[in-house]
Design an enzyme around this catalytic site. Structure first.
Site, PDB file in Angstrom:
ATOM      1  N   LYS A  77     -13.531 -19.020 -29.725  1.00  0.00           N
ATOM      2  CA  LYS A  77     -13.597 -17.601 -29.384  1.00  0.00           C
ATOM      3  C   LYS A  77     -13.035 -16.777 -30.535  1.00  0.00           C
ATOM      4  O   LYS A  77     -12.007 -17.139 -31.121  1.00  0.00           O
ATOM      5  CB  LYS A  77     -12.809 -17.356 -28.095  1.00  0.00           C
ATOM      6  N   SER A 152     -13.676 -12.405 -20.397  1.00  0.00           N
ATOM      7  CA  SER A 152     -14.066 -11.984 -21.729  1.00  0.00           C
ATOM      8  C   SER A 152     -14.606 -13.107 -22.607  1.00  0.00           C
ATOM      9  O   SER A 152     -15.114 -12.859 -23.703  1.00  0.00           O
ATOM     10  CB  SER A 152     -12.853 -11.359 -22.441  1.00  0.00           C
ATOM     11  N   SER A 176     -10.397 -14.896 -17.696  1.00  0.00           N
ATOM     12  CA  SER A 176     -11.411 -14.765 -18.741  1.00  0.00           C
ATOM     13  C   SER A 176     -12.011 -16.070 -19.233  1.00  0.00           C
ATOM     14  O   SER A 176     -12.936 -16.056 -20.041  1.00  0.00           O
ATOM     15  CB  SER A 176     -10.833 -13.995 -19.943  1.00  0.00           C
TER      16      SER A 176
END
Length: 479
Positions: A77, A152, A176
């Site tokens: 990420k 997210s 997330s």
């Protein structure tokens, strides 16, 4: 080769049955075909990844020792620092920022000889539940490109679901990892707070953030890091081999269910949960009703604490030290104000303003301090619950993946997407999302399992009990 999970691919590479170069080329071939549609990656490292894969293959052929993830293509990420490529956090303010060091989790991947193929998209500074808040690109759900992948960590889960990597790292502040894992039909683990180093993770809510893995089946990454003051010493909580007893079912398992939560999720989500509980009952588990009287206050407490910490953490982006700097400033004050106005997106500004208000004079005790007290009550609820059961099960999200644009202009409705996941972050307990069904639109549904702190091995064993009895994780999106 996308039909292999991480462990299977690692074993085949180690045995010389499959080469890492072959697996990595396969991943990039899928990227070439699917990435223009899915939009999971902010940056990719084709040349470096193929070079690493070739190096791993050469060492295996020579009989040299290799790491635990040798040759496996993985993604990270893009809120974790890397010395290769930019670390953008999905934000214009860091669009061209190149970190001078690697996050500890990235160093661990490199030490394990993983092949890092790219960095994935996210809601700006990990603030969001749909990955629609990224300032740099749009990511869609591989199961239905008209829907969001969740957030997210939507880029990480979409990449795994689409077969554009075998595993990925995400970060979880209030759900997330778990919520997008549920939306995309993959496995997502939020470890115990302090189990995985946060060093090199760009902070959103420092007392809530935790890095964890996303994969098609169950995997892990853990250990103490002296560079991270929130990382727990292994003398206090030793890290065991999570896969060592994975095949052993948990005997005498008592599953805690919270009756008050019934009716909060869509009918098809609730049915999938009930069906999953029935599977556990056939395996000998017992359902135990538990009370969590303060669960309903979790969202309010979370958004007070998270936004307050975000306000403090994001104050460092001032247009002077690093990141975006305005070209329209007439004085120092305008350097600061215009750089932040131009660099931050709408949702990030909203959360900074909420947090600054909560921390301001006259409101600190009324809002922030009260939220911390509620957090302690929620933590106590989990402590009491785990005296009666070995784990707690509940939905991951009230719904399956919603349409792109459906909730983006209604932040309160968007925040409610995390109603079931936030409590785990407030209490610091580990939780995992595993696929447990599909709705009538063929969209994945996730089952959330929560366990006491530092009992990740037991948590994964419980999850694997169900995974062995079902085939939800074997279905793939037709994209």
């Amino acid at each position: 080769m996308e039909e292999f999970n991480v462990r299977q691919l690692r074993e085949k590479i180690a045995a010389g049955e499959v080469s890492s170069v072959e697996a990595t080329k396969g991943v990039f071939a899928r990227m070439d075909r699917l990435e223009p549609v899915v939009g999971a990656y902010i940056s990719t490292f084709r040349a470096a990844a193929l070079g690493k894969a070739a190096e791993v293959d050469k060492r295996i052929a020579a009989g040299e020792p290799v790491g635990a993830l040798a040759g496996v293509p993985v993604a990270v990420k893009d809120n974790m620092c890397t010395t290769f490529g930019a670390t953008t956090c999905g934000s214009k303010i860091l669009e061209n920022f190149c970190a001078p060091y690697n996050a500890t989790v990235v160093e661990k991947l490199l030490a394990a000889d993983a092949v890092i193929v790219g960095k994935t998209n996210l809601d700006e500074f990990a603030m969001g539940s749909s990955t629609e808040n990224s300032a740099l690109k749009r990511t869609v759900n591989p199961w239905d490109v008209s829907r969001v992948p969740g957030g997210s960590s939507g880029g990480s889960t979409a990449a795994v679901a689409a077969g554009m990597c075998y595993a990925a790292l995400g970060s979880d502040t209030g759900g997330s990892i778990r919520q997008p894992a549920s939306f995309c039909g993959v496995v997502g683990l939020k470890p115990t707070y302090g189990r995985v180093s946060r060093y090199g993770l760009v902070a959103y809510g420092s007392s809530l953030d935790q890095i964890g893995p996303v994969a098609r089946t169950v995997d892990d990454i853990a250990g103490h890091d002296p560079a991270d003051s929130t990382s727990v010493d292994e003398k206090t909580a030793p890290v065991c081999d999570y896969l060592d007893k994975l095949d052993e079912p948990v005997g005498g398992l008592k599953i805690g269910i919270v009756p008050e939560l019934n009716g909060g999720a869509d009918e098809e989500v609730q049915k999938a949960l009930n069906d999953a509980l029935d599977v556990y009952k056939t395996l000998g588990a017992e359902l135990v009703e538990i009370k969590m009287p303060h669960f309903g206050y979790a969202i309010a407490a979370y958004y007070m604490i998270a936004t307050a910490e975000a306000s403090s953490n994001l104050a460092r982006y001032d247009g002077v030290h690093y990141g975006h700097r305005t070209k329209r400033a007439n004085d120092y004050v305008e350097v600061y104000t215009k750089s932040r106005a131009e660099g931050f997106g709408k949702e990030v500004k909203r959360r900074i303003m909420l947090g600054t208000y909560a921390l301001s004079s006259g409101y600190y005790d009324a809002y922030y301090l009260k939220a911390l007290k509620v957090r302690n009550l929620i933590r106590a609820d989990f402590t009491d619950a785990f005296e009666k059961c070995g784990c707690v099960m509940m939905p991951v999200s009230p719904t399956t993946a919603f349409k792109t644009g459906e909730k983006v202009d209604d932040p309160l409705t968007m925040y409610l997407s995390d109603v079931y996941t936030i409590a785990a972050n407030l209490a610091g307990v580990p939780a995992v999302s595993i696929p447990c069904g599909f709705d009538s639109d063929n969209l994945p549904i996730g089952l959330q399992i929560l366990s006491p702190v530092f009992e990740e091995q037991k948590l994964l064993r419980i999850a694997y009990m169900y995974e062995k009895e079902t085939n939800w994780n074997k279905r793939e999106p037709r994209i």
